[in-house]
Design a protein around this motif. Sequence first.
Motif, PDB file in Angstrom:
ATOM      1  N   ASP A  78      -3.680  -3.866  -4.942  1.00  0.00           N
ATOM      2  CA  ASP A  78      -4.720  -2.958  -5.285  1.00  0.00           C
ATOM      3  C   ASP A  78      -5.956  -3.551  -6.348  1.00  0.00           C
ATOM      4  O   ASP A  78      -7.126  -3.094  -6.257  1.00  0.00           O
ATOM      5  CB  ASP A  78      -4.102  -1.660  -6.157  1.00  0.00           C
ATOM      6  CG  ASP A  78      -3.057  -1.108  -5.307  1.00  0.00           C
ATOM      7  OD1 ASP A  78      -3.387  -0.531  -4.444  1.00  0.00           O
ATOM      8  OD2 ASP A  78      -1.765  -1.081  -5.761  1.00  0.00           O
ATOM      9  N   SER A 102     -13.607  -4.950   4.259  1.00  0.00           N
ATOM     10  CA  SER A 102     -13.832  -4.237   3.546  1.00  0.00           C
ATOM     11  C   SER A 102     -13.714  -4.514   1.796  1.00  0.00           C
ATOM     12  O   SER A 102     -14.469  -3.699   0.802  1.00  0.00           O
ATOM     13  CB  SER A 102     -12.875  -2.927   3.608  1.00  0.00           C
ATOM     14  OG  SER A 102     -11.697  -3.163   3.089  1.00  0.00           O
ATOM     15  N   ARG A 129      -8.234  -6.002   6.356  1.00  0.00           N
ATOM     16  CA  ARG A 129      -8.307  -5.675   5.264  1.00  0.00           C
ATOM     17  C   ARG A 129      -9.656  -6.311   4.508  1.00  0.00           C
ATOM     18  O   ARG A 129     -10.190  -5.951   3.415  1.00  0.00           O
ATOM     19  CB  ARG A 129      -7.187  -5.702   4.262  1.00  0.00           C
ATOM     20  CG  ARG A 129      -6.078  -4.911   4.481  1.00  0.00           C
ATOM     21  CD  ARG A 129      -4.882  -4.905   3.659  1.00  0.00           C
ATOM     22  NE  ARG A 129      -3.628  -3.992   4.133  1.00  0.00           N
ATOM     23  CZ  ARG A 129      -2.604  -4.295   4.836  1.00  0.00           C
ATOM     24  NH1 ARG A 129      -2.607  -5.574   5.089  1.00  0.00           N
ATOM     25  NH2 ARG A 129      -2.057  -3.232   4.982  1.00  0.00           N
ATOM     26  N   GLU A 147       0.866  -1.241  -0.197  1.00  0.00           N
ATOM     27  CA  GLU A 147       0.064  -0.050  -0.118  1.00  0.00           C
ATOM     28  C   GLU A 147       0.841   1.255  -0.014  1.00  0.00           C
ATOM     29  O   GLU A 147       0.329   2.127  -0.428  1.00  0.00           O
ATOM     30  CB  GLU A 147      -1.056  -0.003   1.304  1.00  0.00           C
ATOM     31  CG  GLU A 147      -2.207  -1.227   1.123  1.00  0.00           C
ATOM     32  CD  GLU A 147      -2.913  -1.043   2.337  1.00  0.00           C
ATOM     33  OE1 GLU A 147      -3.816  -2.066   2.415  1.00  0.00           O
ATOM     34  OE2 GLU A 147      -2.544  -0.736   3.451  1.00  0.00           O
ATOM     35  N   LEU A 176      -7.777   6.728  -3.056  1.00  0.00           N
ATOM     36  CA  LEU A 176      -8.766   5.634  -2.581  1.00  0.00           C
ATOM     37  C   LEU A 176      -8.352   4.979  -1.323  1.00  0.00           C
ATOM     38  O   LEU A 176      -8.972   4.733  -0.132  1.00  0.00           O
ATOM     39  CB  LEU A 176      -8.817   4.485  -3.549  1.00  0.00           C
ATOM     40  CG  LEU A 176      -9.784   4.708  -4.682  1.00  0.00           C
ATOM     41  CD1 LEU A 176      -9.541   3.852  -6.064  1.00  0.00           C
ATOM     42  CD2 LEU A 176     -11.023   4.868  -4.391  1.00  0.00           C
ATOM     43  N   LEU A 177      -6.988   4.544  -0.872  1.00  0.00           N
ATOM     44  CA  LEU A 177      -6.388   4.227   0.299  1.00  0.00           C
ATOM     45  C   LEU A 177      -6.822   4.922   1.403  1.00  0.00           C
ATOM     46  O   LEU A 177      -7.281   4.542   2.575  1.00  0.00           O
ATOM     47  CB  LEU A 177      -4.931   3.700   0.090  1.00  0.00           C
ATOM     48  CG  LEU A 177      -4.426   2.726  -0.922  1.00  0.00           C
ATOM     49  CD1 LEU A 177      -3.002   2.450  -0.848  1.00  0.00           C
ATOM     50  CD2 LEU A 177      -5.289   1.217  -0.093  1.00  0.00           C
ATOM     51  N   ARG A 178      -6.689   6.403   1.402  1.00  0.00           N
ATOM     52  CA  ARG A 178      -6.834   7.480   2.557  1.00  0.00           C
ATOM     53  C   ARG A 178      -7.977   7.307   2.949  1.00  0.00           C
ATOM     54  O   ARG A 178      -8.747   7.620   3.994  1.00  0.00           O
ATOM     55  CB  ARG A 178      -6.132   8.630   1.974  1.00  0.00           C
ATOM     56  CG  ARG A 178      -6.108   9.746   3.044  1.00  0.00           C
ATOM     57  CD  ARG A 178      -5.710   9.318   4.638  1.00  0.00           C
ATOM     58  NE  ARG A 178      -4.272   9.401   4.407  1.00  0.00           N
ATOM     59  CZ  ARG A 178      -3.467  10.399   4.738  1.00  0.00           C
ATOM     60  NH1 ARG A 178      -4.023  11.323   5.140  1.00  0.00           N
ATOM     61  NH2 ARG A 178      -1.821   9.990   4.672  1.00  0.00           N
ATOM     62  N   SER A 179      -9.031   7.310   1.734  1.00  0.00           N
ATOM     63  CA  SER A 179     -10.437   7.492   1.906  1.00  0.00           C
ATOM     64  C   SER A 179     -11.179   6.200   2.772  1.00  0.00           C
ATOM     65  O   SER A 179     -12.213   6.566   3.350  1.00  0.00           O
ATOM     66  CB  SER A 179     -11.104   7.630   0.484  1.00  0.00           C
ATOM     67  OG  SER A 179     -10.925   8.709  -0.105  1.00  0.00           O
ATOM     68  N   ARG A 180     -10.636   5.224   2.816  1.00  0.00           N
ATOM     69  CA  ARG A 180     -11.086   3.892   3.726  1.00  0.00           C
ATOM     70  C   ARG A 180     -11.257   4.611   5.140  1.00  0.00           C
ATOM     71  O   ARG A 180     -11.866   4.132   5.784  1.00  0.00           O
ATOM     72  CB  ARG A 180     -10.080   2.825   3.501  1.00  0.00           C
ATOM     73  CG  ARG A 180      -9.915   2.213   2.280  1.00  0.00           C
ATOM     74  CD  ARG A 180      -8.899   0.978   2.565  1.00  0.00           C
ATOM     75  NE  ARG A 180      -7.839   1.322   3.220  1.00  0.00           N
ATOM     76  CZ  ARG A 180      -6.767   0.497   3.072  1.00  0.00           C
ATOM     77  NH1 ARG A 180      -6.960  -0.818   2.772  1.00  0.00           N
ATOM     78  NH2 ARG A 180      -5.417   0.540   3.659  1.00  0.00           N
ATOM     79  N   GLU A 181     -10.257   5.538   5.601  1.00  0.00           N
ATOM     80  CA  GLU A 181     -10.204   5.637   6.968  1.00  0.00           C
ATOM     81  C   GLU A 181     -11.067   7.083   7.475  1.00  0.00           C
ATOM     82  O   GLU A 181     -11.082   7.607   8.415  1.00  0.00           O
ATOM     83  CB  GLU A 181      -8.594   6.194   7.418  1.00  0.00           C
ATOM     84  CG  GLU A 181      -7.932   4.954   6.905  1.00  0.00           C
ATOM     85  CD  GLU A 181      -6.433   5.233   6.847  1.00  0.00           C
ATOM     86  OE1 GLU A 181      -6.046   6.536   7.008  1.00  0.00           O
ATOM     87  OE2 GLU A 181      -5.546   4.411   6.573  1.00  0.00           O
TER      88      GLU A 181
END
Length: 275
Positions: A134, A165, A162, A108, A229-234
Motif C-alpha cells: 500500500d 499505474s 501493477r 491486497e 482505493l483498490l477497488r476504484s482502480r478497476e
Amino acid sequence: MESYKTLEIIQKTPDSSVFHLILNRPSQLNALSLDFFVDFPKALSSLDQNPDVAVIVLSGAGKHFCSGIDINSLSTISERSESGDRGRSSELLRRRIKSMQAAITAVEQCRKPVIAAIHGACIGGGIDLITACDIRYCSEDAFFSIKEVDLAIVADLGTLQRLPSIVGHANAMELALTARRFSGREAKDLGLVSQVFGSKSELDKDVTTIAEGIAAKSPLAVTGTKAVLLRSREMSLEEGLDYVATWNSAMLISDDLIEAVSAHMTKRQPRFAKL
C-alpha cells in the motif's frame, strides 16, 4: 504465534499494533523460494485476522530486501511441469504460476495496510512484492531492477499489471524491457517510493513512526480507505463514487465516528476499539 520457514513476525514494541513481517533468508539475500509462496499468504492472513494488528511493515533481514525469485525454485517448477503430455504439462505450470500470483495478491486482500520498507537490492520478484504493498519507502542504498527479461521470462507475479499505474505506462515499459538497475532516488522521482531515508536505521525508525501514526487512526476508516482505493482502480469515476457511497452507508455511522468527533471537540487523542 506460528513460525515460518522463510518469514519472521515481530512486535518490536509491547502493546504496539504495528507488526513487522520480515523476509528471513538473509544468507540467500531473501530470494523467494517455493516455501515463501506457502508461508506468505498464511502469515498475512494470520496478521489480518489478529485484532491486535493495525498496520504491517514488510522488510528484509540482512543486507538486502529481496533478490527476486530463487533460481532453484524456477528450476524445480520447470522440472515438475515436464511430462509426456504438453497440454497437461502446460496446465500444471499455469496452476503453479496462478498459485504464486495469489500469494503476492494476498497483500491486497489483507484488510490492514502493508508498508514496504526497502533497503539494498529489490530485484525481480521483490518488485512484484512491493508493487502490491500500500505504501513504499526505501533507504538511500536501495536499488531496483525488473530483471525477468534477462532471465528470458516475462514477469508474471504482478509487476507488469501493477507498476504502470504507479509509475506510468511509459516508465514501466522502459524499466521492464531494459531490466536496468535504478536507484532509490530515481524510484522516488518515478513515484515507486514515497520517501528515501539516509540509512536503514533511519528507514526502520521513521517507517515505524509513520506506521504508528496510521495505527492510531480509526481502523474502520483505514481498512475502508484501502479497500475503496483498490477497488476504484478497476472502476470509472461514477462507479467508484457509487461504490464508496454504498460502503459508507454501511460503515459511516460507527462508534469510531462518535469517538473521533468527541476527541476533536475536547482536544484529546481518540481511542478506537480494535477491529
